[in-house]
Design an enzyme around this catalytic site. Structure first.
Site, mmCIF file in Angstrom:
data_model
loop_
_atom_site.group_PDB
_atom_site.id
_atom_site.type_symbol
_atom_site.label_atom_id
_atom_site.label_comp_id
_atom_site.label_asym_id
_atom_site.label_seq_id
_atom_site.Cartn_x
_atom_site.Cartn_y
_atom_site.Cartn_z
ATOM 1 N N HIS A 1 -13.235 4.394 8.200
ATOM 2 C CA HIS A 1 -12.559 3.157 7.772
ATOM 3 C C HIS A 1 -13.081 2.652 6.413
ATOM 4 C CE1 HIS A 1 -10.134 -0.473 9.377
ATOM 5 N NE2 HIS A 1 -10.046 -0.401 8.053
ATOM 6 N N GLU B 1 -12.407 1.750 17.212
ATOM 7 C CA GLU B 1 -13.449 2.024 16.205
ATOM 8 C C GLU B 1 -14.769 1.384 16.627
ATOM 9 O OE1 GLU B 1 -12.113 0.754 12.340
ATOM 10 O OE2 GLU B 1 -10.358 2.042 12.429
ATOM 11 N N GLY C 1 -11.003 2.289 3.717
ATOM 12 C CA GLY C 1 -9.845 1.846 2.916
ATOM 13 C C GLY C 1 -10.174 0.868 1.796
ATOM 14 N N SER C 2 -10.802 -0.222 2.127
ATOM 15 C CA SER C 2 -11.025 -1.260 1.104
ATOM 16 C C SER C 2 -12.458 -1.261 0.574
ATOM 17 C CB SER C 2 -10.694 -2.628 1.711
ATOM 18 O OG SER C 2 -11.532 -2.876 2.827
ATOM 19 N N ILE D 1 0.845 -1.205 0.000
ATOM 20 C CA ILE D 1 0.000 0.000 0.000
ATOM 21 C C ILE D 1 0.877 1.251 0.000
ATOM 22 C CG2 ILE D 1 -1.743 1.291 1.332
ATOM 23 C CD1 ILE D 1 -2.781 -1.553 2.271
ATOM 24 N N ASP E 1 -8.447 7.592 8.467
ATOM 25 C CA ASP E 1 -9.482 6.638 8.064
ATOM 26 C C ASP E 1 -9.640 5.545 9.108
ATOM 27 O OD1 ASP E 1 -11.367 5.541 6.166
ATOM 28 O OD2 ASP E 1 -9.905 3.996 5.668
ATOM 29 N N ALA F 1 -3.690 3.053 7.912
ATOM 30 C CA ALA F 1 -3.309 1.697 8.349
ATOM 31 C C ALA F 1 -4.164 1.213 9.524
ATOM 32 C CB ALA F 1 -1.828 1.676 8.692
ATOM 33 N N ARG F 2 -3.766 1.594 10.734
ATOM 34 C CA ARG F 2 -4.522 1.202 11.929
ATOM 35 C C ARG F 2 -4.401 2.302 12.984
ATOM 36 N NH1 ARG F 2 -6.870 -1.823 9.221
ATOM 37 N NH2 ARG F 2 -7.087 -4.083 9.399
HETATM 38 C C1 DGY Z 1 -7.714 -4.185 6.013
HETATM 39 O O1 DGY Z 1 -7.944 -5.126 5.265
HETATM 40 O O2 DGY Z 1 -6.871 -4.279 6.904
HETATM 41 C C2 DGY Z 1 -8.503 -2.950 5.799
HETATM 42 O O3 DGY Z 1 -8.266 -2.018 6.791
HETATM 43 C C3 DGY Z 1 -9.963 -3.305 5.707
HETATM 44 O O4 DGY Z 1 -10.684 -2.210 5.288
#
Ligand code: DGY
Length: 317
Positions: free
Chosen positions: A283, A265, A285-286, A156, A260, A235-236
């Site tokens: 959140h 959360e 991201g994906s 990423i 994000d 990321a986290r």
């Molecule tokens: C992941 O896959 O770790 C992403 O944060 C999910 O959205």
């Protein structure tokens, strides 16, 4: 047929695929299962398709029935699972790498743009029809020529670097090890976090959450950033000490944040909400159809491969 528990609702086509392969227990209402509920629901199961909202800590893992041999996490990140506890109980843990790189990098870029160009304030003014164009209205930070520090140059991070470079940003990164020049694509490597932060006009956090990275961005490390830096995190949330970052926003040490992901959360630290310069997303991201489909299919494939061969290429423990 192997029996599995799927803790969260998946896209319909993916649930249909799972139903053909396994005796699957679905969560039609997409209820958030508590830890005791996961333990209860997994009785008699051979595996669990977990999601990042399932906190699979040592206590929970130790109470899982012995029949459970795999936790197939529906995410590339696996900070929600205690890998050592799983290993001790001889439970394999797998993730879904690669398939979400592009979607997550897109959000990573959105965070950089949103924070630098004051998108939160702009959206609010536009929605309230409370604005007028003027030469100095909502002046933000231009990306061209700005140094982007990438913390964690995995898939990423590399994709964000590629897009950011095309926007004229100058790329720096810190990783456990220096990448090959082919992967580096002209980015400058820093062997310490401190050195990376000192050149990061914009920071993009892309590293996994682990014992080593929890609260890596904290009161002390933030001080190495240039004054007026922008901090983004795709990321986290665990990687950031929220109180320290909010304090840095209060002091204008940090100009803006683009986030994000959060600790605890969906209950993000309310300190961010009082900052107009916080560009915050839930959140995402994906969150594209293509990516969520590919992630779920890969999580299902990981289960299938593991049940067939006892091994899996995406095993992380
Ligand atoms: C992941 O896959 O770790 C992403 O944060 C999910 O959205």
């Amino acid at each position: 047929m192997k029996k599995i528990l799927i803790t969260r609702r998946l896209l319909k086509a993916c649930e249909e695929k799972a139903a053909k392969i396994f005796e699957a227990n679905f969560n039609d209402n997409d209820e958030l299962y508590s830890q005791p509920k996961v333990i209860e629901m997994s009785q008699g199961c051979d595996g669990i398709l977990t999601s990042l909202t399932d906190k699979m800590d040592a206590e929970t893992i130790n109470k899982l029935p012995d029949s459970v041999k795999i936790l197939s996490n529906f995410a590339v990140g696996f900070g929600n699972i205690d890998l050592e506890a799983a290993k001790k109980k001889n439970i394999a843990v797998t993730n879904t790498p690669d398939v979400l790189t592009d979607a997550t990098a897109e959000i990573g870029i959105l965070l950089i743009l949103g924070a630098c160009r004051r998108a939160s304030e702009g959206i609010q003014h536009a929605r309230e029809s409370n604005w007028k164009w003027s030469a100095d209205y909502l002046i933000g930070k231009q990306l061209t020529g700005t140094r982007l520090g990438i913390l964690g140059m995995g898939r990423i991070g590399q994709k964000i670097a590629k897009i950011a470079k095309s926007l004229g940003m100058i790329i720096h990164y810190h990783n456990r090890s220096k990448l090959s020049s082919e992967k580096e694509q002209g980015a400058t490597y820093h062997d310490s976090l401190k050195n990376l932060l000192s050149v990061s006009d914009v920071l993009s956090i892309c590293c996994p959450a682990s014992k080593e990275t929890v609260d890596l961005i904290n009161k002390d490390t933030i001080e190495h950033l240039p004054k007026g830096a922008v901090v983004t995190n795709v990321a986290r949330g665990d990687i950031v000490d929220d109180e320290a970052l909010i304090d840095a926003l209060d002091r204008r040490k940090v100009y803006a944040v683009g986030l994000d992901v959060y600790k605890n959360e969906p209950n993000l630290n309310p300190g961010y909400l009082k900052h107009k310069s916080a560009f915050i997303l839930p959140h995402l991201g994906s969150a594209t159809k293509e990516t969520r489909t590919a992630m779920a299919n890969l999580a299902i494939d990981n289960l299938e491969e593991f049940f067939k061969t006892g091994k899996c290429k995406n095993k992380v423990n």
